[in-house]
Design an enzyme around this catalytic site. Sequence first.
Site, PDB file in Angstrom:
ATOM      1  N   ARG A 190       0.826  -1.210   0.000  1.00 20.26           N
ATOM      2  CA  ARG A 190       0.000   0.000   0.000  1.00 20.26           C
ATOM      3  C   ARG A 190       0.864   1.264   0.000  1.00 20.26           C
ATOM      4  O   ARG A 190       0.463   2.288  -0.564  1.00 20.26           O
ATOM      5  CB  ARG A 190      -0.947  -0.014   1.208  1.00 20.26           C
ATOM      6  N   GLY A 214     -12.639  -3.620   1.113  1.00 21.28           N
ATOM      7  CA  GLY A 214     -13.984  -3.218   1.518  1.00 21.28           C
ATOM      8  C   GLY A 214     -14.588  -2.202   0.572  1.00 21.28           C
ATOM      9  O   GLY A 214     -15.764  -2.279   0.225  1.00 21.28           O
TER      10      GLY A 214
END
Length: 395
Positions: free
Chosen positions: A34, A376
Amino acid sequence: MRTIDDLDVAGRRVLVRADLNVPLKDGAITDDGRIRASLPTIEALRAKGAKVIVCAHLGRPKGQVKPEFSLAPVARRLGELLGTDVAFASDVVGDSARAAAEGLAGGGVALLENLRFEPGETSKDDAERGALADRLAALAEVYVGDGFGAVHRKHASVYDVPRRLPHAAGGLITAEVAVLKKLTEDVERPYAVALGGSKVSDKLGVIDNLLGKADRILIGGGMVFTFLKAQGHEVGESLLEEDQLDTVRDYLRRAEESGVEFVLPVDIVAATAFAADADHGVVAADAIPADRLGLDIGPESGKLFAARLADARTVFWNGPMGVFEMEPYSHGTRAVAQGLIDSGAFTVVGGGDSAAAVRQLGFDEAAFSHISTGGGASLEYLEGKTLPGLQALED
């Protein structure tokens, strides 16, 4: 959405909401994917002469200052990857944050401490969230949203700050949205979806929505045992969500009626305990011993899943097929990852666990069309929900 190309940022302080929620073990980063994904936007802003103030969250400290959730290790790694010093503020909007922001020269980078150390970041109270947003906005002159993994949250740094500053989407968010549109608009078929992970309840909305869009849905991971139980099979000590059995039965019925193919494992790797060195073996999916728990799909299931991906033109994969962190239970996830590559389809890997599995199992990330940073957020987009962070950037 405006992009950073639409902004005049030279010499201006730019607050970048990034997604730096990386896994840590004993204070060390175990997967910096990330952080790497955030680099293009930060580097593009630096090249334009911006003073870059990065903000992000890590874990769930729930509004309390907890040293184990500090972003200090992330600041060090970000500096290494950028090849420059990154000033680290020991608070979010206090004296240290202001000093770090004001001390930046053009092309400089600072990182604020964990946003979730501030209760206002995740507050459901608009006034409390707004108060933190005011202080964050005061640190900068421009806002860039680039933390795709958080855009499904109505948080201060995601939703409220862009309403207070000139704003645009960073390269990561624009890339993610472009990919997700390819999964929802004018999809090239056959469209296959592989879902894993631990819980059916985490995927309820996306399964419900995909029943009308996907051509086939492959189910693995811990969530598969609720499907097997719904079909009347013994699942032993495997992970099971009893309260979802009726929902799963309804999914299976609807899939049959609508012509969507549900593909479930035909064999399972079942063990005596949740441990790499536990006694384990392959059993039929409908014959799991009562004293064992399933920790991976079996080898025949891996072949089956790969075969059902082979002719797909679009594939979305979210969630590992087993406990891939333990070598004996990594083979199902490996088979699905290889199946995506071999298919030659437009392939999207969604979710932190799936992305981590790709890297941990040694696959070349470039072999996949896109590896998403936001599990998500991706799922909620595919469910058709409005994502607050995207809504704020579009305004």
